[in-house]
Design a protein around this motif. Structure first.
Motif, short mmCIF file in Angstrom:
data_model
loop_
_atom_site.label_atom_id
_atom_site.label_comp_id
_atom_site.label_asym_id
_atom_site.label_seq_id
_atom_site.Cartn_x
_atom_site.Cartn_y
_atom_site.Cartn_z
N VAL A 16 0.79 -1.25 -0.02
CA VAL A 16 0.01 -0.18 0.03
C VAL A 16 0.83 1.17 0.01
O VAL A 16 0.57 2.08 -0.89
N ILE A 17 1.58 1.18 0.83
CA ILE A 17 2.74 2.46 0.87
C ILE A 17 3.42 2.47 -0.38
O ILE A 17 3.69 3.85 -0.92
N ARG A 18 3.67 1.46 -1.09
CA ARG A 18 4.68 1.53 -2.41
C ARG A 18 3.87 2.09 -3.09
O ARG A 18 4.28 3.05 -4.06
N ARG A 19 2.60 1.61 -3.30
CA ARG A 19 1.49 2.24 -4.53
C ARG A 19 1.43 3.71 -4.33
O ARG A 19 1.38 4.49 -5.22
N VAL A 20 1.09 4.16 -2.94
CA VAL A 20 0.76 5.57 -2.72
C VAL A 20 2.08 6.32 -3.10
O VAL A 20 1.94 7.48 -3.70
N ALA A 21 3.47 5.94 -2.47
CA ALA A 21 4.60 6.85 -2.81
C ALA A 21 4.84 6.92 -4.39
O ALA A 21 5.13 7.82 -4.69
N LYS A 22 4.58 5.85 -5.22
CA LYS A 22 4.80 5.71 -6.39
C LYS A 22 3.96 6.73 -7.20
O LYS A 22 4.30 7.22 -7.92
N ARG A 23 2.70 6.82 -6.75
CA ARG A 23 1.60 7.50 -7.42
C ARG A 23 2.13 9.16 -6.75
O ARG A 23 1.94 9.93 -7.99
N ILE A 24 2.58 9.40 -5.90
CA ILE A 24 3.01 10.82 -5.56
C ILE A 24 4.23 11.19 -6.53
O ILE A 24 4.10 11.98 -7.11
N LEU A 25 5.16 10.19 -6.67
CA LEU A 25 6.28 10.63 -7.52
C LEU A 25 5.70 10.66 -8.94
O LEU A 25 6.13 11.57 -9.56
N GLU A 26 4.88 9.83 -9.44
CA GLU A 26 4.42 9.88 -10.85
C GLU A 26 3.58 11.26 -11.02
O GLU A 26 3.76 11.99 -12.22
N LEU A 27 2.97 11.91 -10.00
CA LEU A 27 2.20 12.94 -10.33
C LEU A 27 3.13 14.18 -10.18
O LEU A 27 2.66 15.16 -10.88
N MET A 28 4.22 14.02 -9.74
CA MET A 28 5.58 14.91 -9.92
C MET A 28 6.39 14.54 -11.23
O MET A 28 7.25 15.53 -11.29
N GLY A 29 6.05 13.84 -11.99
CA GLY A 29 6.55 13.75 -13.13
C GLY A 29 7.84 12.58 -13.29
O GLY A 29 8.58 12.66 -14.33
N PHE A 30 7.79 11.77 -12.24
CA PHE A 30 8.91 10.86 -12.03
C PHE A 30 8.36 9.70 -12.83
O PHE A 30 7.38 9.19 -12.34
N ASP A 31 9.25 8.65 -13.61
CA ASP A 31 8.82 7.57 -13.92
C ASP A 31 9.23 6.78 -12.69
O ASP A 31 10.37 6.90 -11.98
#
Length: 128
Positions: A12-27
């Motif tokens: 769950v934490i991985r998915r949330v953190a990944k989504r945060i980074l993706e919203l910031m433009g990170f792959d």
């Protein structure tokens, strides 16, 4: 495109953190242990790493030291992600090579502000 790596034993934490980074433009990529972390970083050092402080069976301070000894790590921004504001643990993480500590739970705005402070942002994200 900048790349982010999320290292946490919680899916769950991985998915949330990944989504945060993706919203910031990170792959972004997610991993759940030290071996996968070191393998991924040896292939290509990410621009940003969100490293959980407590992964079962892993000395995360030692993992942080290993990451900092890897080629290209000097350009990576590493956040040590903790659930407690423990000054001793924070000091150990910073001495081991963390650029900063993020306290969980964190959100898009918090990560974005911290990355901006360190000069490691992706594209500007809109908080929703």
């Amino acid at each position: 495109m900048k790349h982010g790596l999320v290292v946490d034993d919680s899916a769950v934490i991985r998915r949330v953190a990944k989504r945060i980074l993706e919203l910031m433009g990170f792959d972004s990529t997610e991993v759940d242990d030290d071996v996968k972390t070191l393998d991924r970083c040896s292939e290509a050092m990410p621009d940003v790493i969100l490293l959980d402080w407590n992964i079962p069976g892993v000395d995360c301070i030692e993992l942080l030291r290993k990451l900092r000894r890897m080629p290209g790590s000097e350009a990576a921004t590493i956040f040590y992600c903790a659930t407690e504001n423990d000054p001793m643990m924070i000091g150990r993480a910073l001495r081991a090579g963390a650029d900063d500590v993020l306290l969980k739970p964190f959100d898009l705005r918090t990560v974005q502000e911290r990355l901006e402070d360190l000069g490691a942002t992706g594209r500007q994200a809109q908080a929703s």
